[in-house]
Scaffold this active site. Structure first.
Site, PDB file in Angstrom:
ATOM      1  N   ASP A   1       0.567  -1.407  -0.057  1.00  0.00           N
ATOM      2  CA  ASP A   1      -0.064   0.137  -0.283  1.00  0.00           C
ATOM      3  C   ASP A   1       0.752   0.897  -0.081  1.00  0.00           C
ATOM      4  O   ASP A   1       1.812   1.043   0.155  1.00  0.00           O
ATOM      5  CB  ASP A   1      -0.841   0.059   1.321  1.00  0.00           C
TER       6      ASP A   1
ATOM      7  N   ASP B   1       1.294   5.037   1.602  1.00  0.00           N
ATOM      8  CA  ASP B   1       1.430   5.744   2.868  1.00  0.00           C
ATOM      9  C   ASP B   1       1.547   7.446   2.615  1.00  0.00           C
ATOM     10  O   ASP B   1       2.985   7.436   1.121  1.00  0.00           O
ATOM     11  CB  ASP B   1       1.744   5.687   4.156  1.00  0.00           C
TER      12      ASP B   1
ATOM     13  N   ASP C   1       9.892   3.411  13.136  1.00  0.00           N
ATOM     14  CA  ASP C   1      11.002   2.593  13.535  1.00  0.00           C
ATOM     15  C   ASP C   1      12.499   2.054  13.179  1.00  0.00           C
ATOM     16  O   ASP C   1      13.094   1.971  13.796  1.00  0.00           O
ATOM     17  CB  ASP C   1       9.901   0.785  13.852  1.00  0.00           C
TER      18      ASP C   1
HETATM   19  P1  ATP Z   1       4.000  -2.944   4.460  1.00  0.00           P
HETATM   20  O1  ATP Z   1       4.755  -3.691   3.443  1.00  0.00           O
HETATM   21  O2  ATP Z   1       4.525  -5.003   5.674  1.00  0.00           O
HETATM   22  O3  ATP Z   1       2.936  -3.037   5.294  1.00  0.00           O
HETATM   23  P2  ATP Z   1       4.918  -1.780   5.991  1.00  0.00           P
HETATM   24  O4  ATP Z   1       6.710  -1.244   6.006  1.00  0.00           O
HETATM   25  O5  ATP Z   1       4.525  -0.064   5.442  1.00  0.00           O
HETATM   26  O6  ATP Z   1       5.111  -2.887   5.704  1.00  0.00           O
HETATM   27  P3  ATP Z   1       3.309  -0.448   7.521  1.00  0.00           P
HETATM   28  O7  ATP Z   1       3.335  -1.717   9.146  1.00  0.00           O
HETATM   29  O8  ATP Z   1       2.618  -0.813   7.324  1.00  0.00           O
HETATM   30  O9  ATP Z   1       4.362  -1.068   7.459  1.00  0.00           O
HETATM   31  O10 ATP Z   1       3.325   0.598   8.641  1.00  0.00           O
HETATM   32  C1  ATP Z   1       4.068   2.101   8.036  1.00  0.00           C
HETATM   33  C2  ATP Z   1       4.979   2.481   8.547  1.00  0.00           C
HETATM   34  O11 ATP Z   1       4.560   2.997   9.217  1.00  0.00           O
HETATM   35  C3  ATP Z   1       6.221   1.544   8.459  1.00  0.00           C
HETATM   36  O12 ATP Z   1       7.253   1.580   7.299  1.00  0.00           O
HETATM   37  C4  ATP Z   1       7.179   3.018   9.240  1.00  0.00           C
HETATM   38  O13 ATP Z   1       7.936   3.673   9.221  1.00  0.00           O
HETATM   39  C5  ATP Z   1       5.420   2.846  10.522  1.00  0.00           C
HETATM   40  N1  ATP Z   1       5.483   1.941  11.659  1.00  0.00           N
HETATM   41  C6  ATP Z   1       4.193   1.231  12.004  1.00  0.00           C
HETATM   42  N2  ATP Z   1       4.863   0.519  12.891  1.00  0.00           N
HETATM   43  C7  ATP Z   1       5.456   0.825  13.586  1.00  0.00           C
HETATM   44  C8  ATP Z   1       5.755   1.172  14.875  1.00  0.00           C
HETATM   45  N3  ATP Z   1       5.515  -0.441  15.640  1.00  0.00           N
HETATM   46  N4  ATP Z   1       6.329   1.562  15.169  1.00  0.00           N
HETATM   47  C9  ATP Z   1       7.261   3.326  14.374  1.00  0.00           C
HETATM   48  N5  ATP Z   1       7.214   3.390  13.041  1.00  0.00           N
HETATM   49  C10 ATP Z   1       6.354   2.776  12.541  1.00  0.00           C
HETATM   50 MG    MG Z   2       2.376  -0.833   4.985  1.00  0.00          MG
END
Ligand code: ATP
Ligand code: MG
Length: 411
Positions: free
Chosen positions: A44, A46, A115
């Protein structure tokens, strides 16, 4: 990268343009930027912006506020939900789980609250420039997973990050930077502070995804596996076996029930049940996982199993998972695969329409025979149906006469 015009990327691009035309700064943020740099298709897209949630809502009538406290607006565009979040700095975490407050902040603050460095990048769609306040670009290039800032402090803010680390490292095949991995091992017991629902969300992805074998190995290497659930603390050789079973399971991703059955293979039914309950797994996943565990032994008796019992196994919705898990278990043990072959061969000899045929003797017919519903009623019905599955009877008349003789015997 090329995207089809109905892709989520195009929806995000349209949202970015509207924000930007409205005079706001709007950037792609986090995971999608990481994935684009790695030439992977993001799940997705963001968006991070300096527009406040109220301003975002004004620009997008088709939007709704999610987690008002966290300042995120979900914008619906061409059937895609795009998360638009205002730049923010997360406040204090007194519970190691959620920030107590959210303060809108600068773009830099918003990068630094994330993170891992690889998750802290922005992409400006206007200039196609990567904006890197955290050294994420280098880490992506080197294949390194590292917290943004001091690992002890960053994990203590939200202990779920302990599990996110192996998930990303496994998926991307990255190395975890040493001070980050040391902190994870030291802080692993703090997983107990995280809600089971959040743990399962991360764990599910870790054990079902394409990189599940590596993911589980990492979990064990980091010492996190012992802190997932009080009932779950597999010994070293059992861990090896679990990883191998996950690895040998077929499919890009596997069903969570199959993954859970692989995980809990060494436990008694009641312990397995406790783990499922402690992780708050859905009834579907729990029931299928427990059925899989209970059915491995009968599956190994494929040849000698009574026909009715074999058909009952085949009739279960998780049957395809059973054959795969059974094979993966044998492979993980380096065992002879002929028991799997026997299982599949015997299944192949059974015509599909004989697996769950409509009963020759329905309940209504038994009532007509003057039997009142109760324990005996169920027993007779079941015995007659088993005889049908065993192909000992094949007409309603034969079914009725079998029922009559069973009823006589019980008197
Ligand atoms: P995925 O492809 O699995 O969705 P993602 O990096 O997009 O991986 P998400 O959990 O969707 O991970 O979260 C989006 C963003 O929000 C992350 O890339 C990170 O920058 C931030 N984020 C999410 N969860 C946390 C957390 N627990 N602590 C700090 N930052 C976070
Ligand atoms: Mg994500």
């Amino acid at each position: 990268m090329k995207f089809p015009t109905n892709s989520p990327y195009h929806s995000a691009a349209a949202v970015l343009k509207i924000l930007s035309d409205g005079g706001f700064r709007a950037l792609l943020a986090g995971g999608c930027v990481r994935d684009m740099l790695l030439s992977r298709t993001p799940k997705d897209y963001d968006i991070a912006t300096n527009a406040t949630p109220a301003q975002v809502r004004k620009l997008f009538p088709n939007s709704r506020l999610v987690g008002a406290k966290f300042g995120v607006v979900l914008v619906r565009r061409n059937e895609h939900d795009i998360e638009v979040a205002t730049f923010r700095t997360d406040g204090v975490y007194t519970d190691g789980r959620h920030p107590d407050e959210v303060t809108f902040g600068s773009e830099q603050d918003d990068a630094r609250r994330r993170d891992f460095t690889i998750n802290g990048l922005f992409l400006d769609p206007k200039t196609e420039e990567i904006i890197d306040y955290v050294g994420g670009r280098d880490d992506i290039q080197q294949g390194v997973l590292r917290t943004i800032g001091d690992p002890d402090r960053r994990f203590a803010e939200d202990y779920l990050r302990l599990l996110r680390a192996p998930r990303f490292a496994a998926r991307l095949d990255f190395k975890i930077e040493p001070s980050t991995s040391e902190a994870i091992t030291k802080l692993a017991p703090n997983l107990a502070h995280i809600s089971p629902e959040r743990i399962w969300m991360e764990l599910e992805e870790l054990i079902t995804s394409r990189s599940r074998e590596k993911g589980f190995h990492l979990l064990v290497e980091l010492g996190l596996h012992q802190h997932l659930s009080p009932e779950f603390s597999p010994a070293k050789d059992q861990c090896e076996h679990i990883a191998a079973v996950l690895g040998k399971s077929t499919g890009d991703t596997i069903d969570p029930a199959q993954a859970v059955a692989a995980l809990l293979g060494g436990l008694s039914r009641s312990s397995a049940q406790k783990v499922c309950r402690s992780l708050r797994l859905s009834n579907r996943i729990t029931d299928d996982a427990l059925w899989l565990l209970a059915s491995l032994a009968p599956a190994s008796q494929a040849i000698s199993l009574e026909l009715a019992d074999f058909k009952i196994l085949m009739a279960h919705r998780a049957w395809p998972m059973l054959t795969d898990l059974f094979r993966a278990n044998l492979m993980a043990k380096d065992a002879d695969l002929s028991p799997h072959l026997n299982l599949v061969k015997r299944a192949g000899t059974i015509p599909e329409n004989t697996v769950t045929p409509p009963p020759l003797l329905p309940g209504a017919a038994l009532i007509e025979m003057g039997v009142v519903p109760g324990p005996l009623f169920g027993k007779v019905l079941n015995a007659v149906y088993r005889a049908q599955l065993n192909e000992q009877i094949d007409t309603p008349l034969e079914a009725q006469s079998l029922a009559s003789s069973l009823l006589e015997q019980s008197n």
